[in-house]
Write an enzyme that holds these catalytic residues in place. Structure first.
Site, PDB file in Angstrom:
ATOM      1  N   CYS A  53     -33.145  18.622   5.627  1.00  0.00           N
ATOM      2  CA  CYS A  53     -33.711  17.436   4.990  1.00  0.00           C
ATOM      3  C   CYS A  53     -33.158  17.327   3.576  1.00  0.00           C
ATOM      4  O   CYS A  53     -32.845  18.322   2.936  1.00  0.00           O
ATOM      5  CB  CYS A  53     -35.238  17.487   4.964  1.00  0.00           C
ATOM      6  SG  CYS A  53     -35.933  18.912   4.130  1.00  0.00           S
ATOM      7  N   GLY A 101     -33.006  14.394  -0.087  1.00  0.00           N
ATOM      8  CA  GLY A 101     -33.842  13.514  -0.880  1.00  0.00           C
ATOM      9  C   GLY A 101     -34.084  12.166  -0.245  1.00  0.00           C
ATOM     10  O   GLY A 101     -35.097  11.529  -0.501  1.00  0.00           O
ATOM     11  N   PHE A 102     -33.139  11.690   0.610  1.00  0.00           N
ATOM     12  CA  PHE A 102     -33.267  10.354   1.171  1.00  0.00           C
ATOM     13  C   PHE A 102     -33.168  10.350   2.687  1.00  0.00           C
ATOM     14  O   PHE A 102     -32.851   9.324   3.286  1.00  0.00           O
ATOM     15  CB  PHE A 102     -32.211   9.421   0.569  1.00  0.00           C
ATOM     16  CG  PHE A 102     -32.447   9.157  -0.884  1.00  0.00           C
ATOM     17  CD1 PHE A 102     -33.311   8.164  -1.286  1.00  0.00           C
ATOM     18  CD2 PHE A 102     -31.842   9.942  -1.841  1.00  0.00           C
ATOM     19  CE1 PHE A 102     -33.554   7.945  -2.623  1.00  0.00           C
ATOM     20  CE2 PHE A 102     -32.070   9.721  -3.185  1.00  0.00           C
ATOM     21  CZ  PHE A 102     -32.934   8.716  -3.574  1.00  0.00           C
ATOM     22  N   ASP A 152     -24.413  17.723  -7.429  1.00  0.00           N
ATOM     23  CA  ASP A 152     -25.548  18.373  -6.768  1.00  0.00           C
ATOM     24  C   ASP A 152     -25.089  19.630  -6.032  1.00  0.00           C
ATOM     25  O   ASP A 152     -25.459  19.866  -4.885  1.00  0.00           O
ATOM     26  CB  ASP A 152     -26.224  17.405  -5.798  1.00  0.00           C
ATOM     27  CG  ASP A 152     -27.664  17.815  -5.470  1.00  0.00           C
ATOM     28  OD1 ASP A 152     -28.238  18.617  -6.226  1.00  0.00           O
ATOM     29  OD2 ASP A 152     -28.216  17.333  -4.460  1.00  0.00           O
ATOM     30  N   ILE A 206     -32.567  19.610  11.607  1.00  0.00           N
ATOM     31  CA  ILE A 206     -31.931  20.852  11.143  1.00  0.00           C
ATOM     32  C   ILE A 206     -31.830  20.900   9.629  1.00  0.00           C
ATOM     33  O   ILE A 206     -31.338  21.884   9.066  1.00  0.00           O
ATOM     34  CB  ILE A 206     -30.527  21.020  11.755  1.00  0.00           C
ATOM     35  CG1 ILE A 206     -29.650  19.795  11.469  1.00  0.00           C
ATOM     36  CG2 ILE A 206     -30.621  21.285  13.250  1.00  0.00           C
ATOM     37  CD1 ILE A 206     -28.228  19.939  11.969  1.00  0.00           C
TER      38      ILE A 206
END
Length: 673
Positions: free
Chosen positions: A403, A405-406, A521, A401
């Site tokens: 994504c 960066g990690f 972020d 559902i």
């Protein structure tokens, strides 16, 4: 159903052959049979489907790739062809095919053998080409450099050899300051796999693909062309696990692990921010604590290149050297850290153990327990990592559902019937561990109705799992930019509600939570919406605690392009006012319905912040507002929020308002609290 235009039966359990009678649906434009158990050959009758623009047959067991290509070349409007994970072990055909309008071609993970076929040269409109995870041999044909539109090339994990042709540095679209994309949507996600251990990355539109050249895990030799530095739009150049020699040109920043480089790593550009893993596996390469006058750099040790360069002979001995050195350094650092910890007392230990799960759970977690440790769990039942595997259907791609960066985020149905979101962190060990600890530390301290709730966490082998409350309506980014009619459903009243809720969540982090937290972020994809469209600030993997009397924290240049405040690139310090800038960009997204960076816009309009400022200077504020939300009776409210956003994005951080001021100003807009 001769008027049928879309047939999508992906992710089911269909078996058998494709029915030739489907060719009677000559109005079909979208056809997806991805992720089923289908087999046999593609019926020749499908050549009648001349209206097709999108075809995905990935993750089945189809045979005869030659026949499939012969059929689909008759579909002159075809722009996307995804054949991934089919035709296992066949030879890639060298016959001439005509796919003149193809933009995306994915034939990865098929274990095909042969050479990169010459007929691809006719695909002059290609933007994305994925031939990864096959057994292709030979060299890279020089004519690939003639593709004017190509932004994403993945030929990794093959058996290609020889030198990388200089022509590859001529890719016209990658020489621009920003790569252009032609067409901006796909009918279903394309998953691209870069690791056997990690699931495929999901791309929903062409503009989502990072401009990239994945050439890793082959048998390439020779040196790196300095002209790669002329590819100004390139984000990723992966040359790892080859047999490339020589020095690293200062014109580029790359991952060159497991080659035979020697000399000093350049210190200019962004090299200072690269992790050591980008350069590991090069015994003659020196950097920082391993100066070039050291014995290892000058010893002349090089990895022996075997006669069959497509193999991987010689890595074991190299890894032995690396592991031995790493163990020695680890022991030394361990002694130093123990002494430092004794000297500085138990302050840091006590701070880390303030996680609300308690000291008992902390010790269980550190020992590698596979129990999922829950906050505020009242039913007294233990949950294990295996329960999470079952809840996500073994992290099935169908349950993805989101994504980051990690890692990827999966929908899960827990044993008690409740829904949850599970983030599975993977990748670089050091950075992954930092993100994992940052999330647990931040969300175990911070509890607020406008923050996403961390339900539990677990370490399972090399993976780190974070379990959150499930947000029924996904992210704000999805509604504004991904969902086809999402913007029209987000009327002004709803957008204002989301803005206020997000601001309250950020205010809690900055002022009430002890110690205060800098998010670092803030962006629309990190604002999640529940079933009532209440906003919840999420993803604290980059967050940092800021203690009383501190004004900032030292940081690497992190964040997301378009949201990063200008001062971060100059001072490498993160402040509360940096979060304010990012939140101001989110307000502009809500007002304009545009992405912070949109490479599909004309020059001067691609950067949302710059464009908004220019519109205000020219007295054209009405052009800023999304036509979906524009109503004359809302003009005053829209202008008020635009003024708040412009104060937040002020280039001088000292002139930006505090988050308390932002909340107060937003509360004054409209009649809602």
């Amino acid at each position: 159903m001769t008027l049928l235009s879309t047939l999508d039966v992906a992710s089911n359990y269909l078996e058998g052959d494709l029915p030739p009678s489907l060719s009677a649906c000559n109005q079909l434009t979208i056809l997806s049979f991805a992720k089923n158990k289908l087999s046999g050959e593609i019926p020749m009758q499908f050549a009648k489907l001349e209206s097709l623009s999108f075809v995905s047959l990935s993750n089945n067991s189809f045979k005869n790739i030659s026949g499939a290509l012969a059929v689909f070349q008759n579909c002159r409007k075809l722009s996307t062809l995804i054949l991934t994970k089919n035709f296992h072990g066949e030879r890639i055909p060298e016959s001439s095919y005509d796919f003149r309008n193809l933009s995306i071609l994915a034939v990865g993970n098929c274990n095909l053998f042969g050479k990169i076929p010459f007929w691809l040269m006719n695909c002059s409109k290609l933007q994305v080409l994925d031939l990864s995870w096959n057994n292709l041999s030979g060299t890279i044909p020089p004519w690939i450099g003639q593709f004017d539109r190509l932004i994403y090339l993945d030929i990794s994990n093959n058996s290609l050899t020889g030198e990388i042709p200089k022509n590859l540095t001529d890719l016209k679209n990658l020489r621009l300051v920003r790569a252009s994309t032609y067409g901006n949507s796909m009918s279903e996600p394309l998953y691209v796999k870069h690791s056997r251990r990690i699931g495929g990355l999901q791309y929903n539109q062409i503009s989502g693909f990072p401009p990239a050249l994945y050439l890793n895990d082959n048998g390439f030799n020779g040196t790196i062309w300095p002209e790669f530095g002329d590819l100004k739009a390139l984000h990723v150049l992966d040359l790892s696990s080859n047999y490339i020699t020589g020095g690293i040109p200062e014109t580029i920043q790359i991952c060159v692990a497991h080659n035979n480089f020697h000399g000093e790593v350049p210190t200019g550009g962004q090299f200072f921010s690269f992790s050591s893993s980008s350069f590991e596996g090069n015994p003659g390469l020196c950097r920082e604590l391993n100066p070039c006058n050291g014995s290892l750099a000058n010893s002349g040790r090089t990895r022996e290149i075997p006669s069959g360069v497509g193999g991987r002979i010689g890595k074991n001995s190299m890894f032995g050297i690396i592991i031995s050195v790493a163990v020695g350094i680890g022991v030394l650092l361990g002694i130093i850290l123990v002494r430092i910890s004794k000297k500085e007392g138990r302050d840091q230990v006590e701070e880390e153990e303030e996680v609300e799960a308690g000291a008992m759970e902390k010790r269980s977690f550190e020992s590698g327990s596979k129990l999922v440790l829950f906050f505020q769990r009242t039913d007294g039942k233990n949950l294990t990592a295996n329960d999470i595997l079952r809840a996500t259907n073994d992290f099935d791609q169908a349950n993805i559902i989101g994504c980051g960066g990690f890692g990827l985020v999966y929908k899960a149905c827990l044993p008690d019937g409740t829904k949850a979101a599970v983030k599975k962190l993977t990748g670089d060990c050091g950075q992954m561990e930092r993100e994992f600890r940052a999330e647990v530390e931040a969300l175990s301290r911070a509890r607020h109705e406008n923050l996403v709730s961390l339900k539990g966490y677990c370490r399972n082998g090399d993976d780190r799992l974070l379990i959150y409350s499930f947000m029924e309506n996904g992210s704000l980014d999805y509604w504004l930019h991904e969902k086809m009619d999402g913007g029209s459903l987000l009327r002004w009243e709803l957008r204002l509600k989301i803005a206020k809720g997000s601001a309250r969540g950020l205010a809690y982090l900055h002022n009430i939570c002890e110690p205060n937290i800098i998010h670092r972020d803030v962006k629309s994809s990190n604002i999640l919406l529940d079933e009532r469209f209440e906003a919840h600030l999420a993803d604290f993997g980059l967050s940092r605690l800021i203690h009383p009397y501190d004004t900032h924290v030292t940081t690497d240049l992190v964040g997301t392009l378009g949201y990063i405040p200008p001062e971060y690139g100059q001072t490498l310090t993160a402040t509360l006012k940096g979060d304010i800038f990012s939140f101001g960009v989110v307000l502009l997204e809500l007002l304009a319905g545009r992405r912070p960076i949109d490479v599909c816009k004309g020059r001067g309009c691609r950067n949302l912040v710059s464009w908004v400022i220019q519109m205000k200077v020219e007295g054209k504020e009405e052009r800023i507002f999304d036509e979906v939300i524009w109503r004359e009776e809302d003009e005053k409210e829209l202008s008020m929020v635009l003024d708040i956003a412009c104060r937040c994005i002020c280039a001088d951080s000292r002139r930006r308002p505090s988050i308390e001021e932002v909340v107060s100003l937003l509360v004054g807009v409209g009649t809602q609290d």
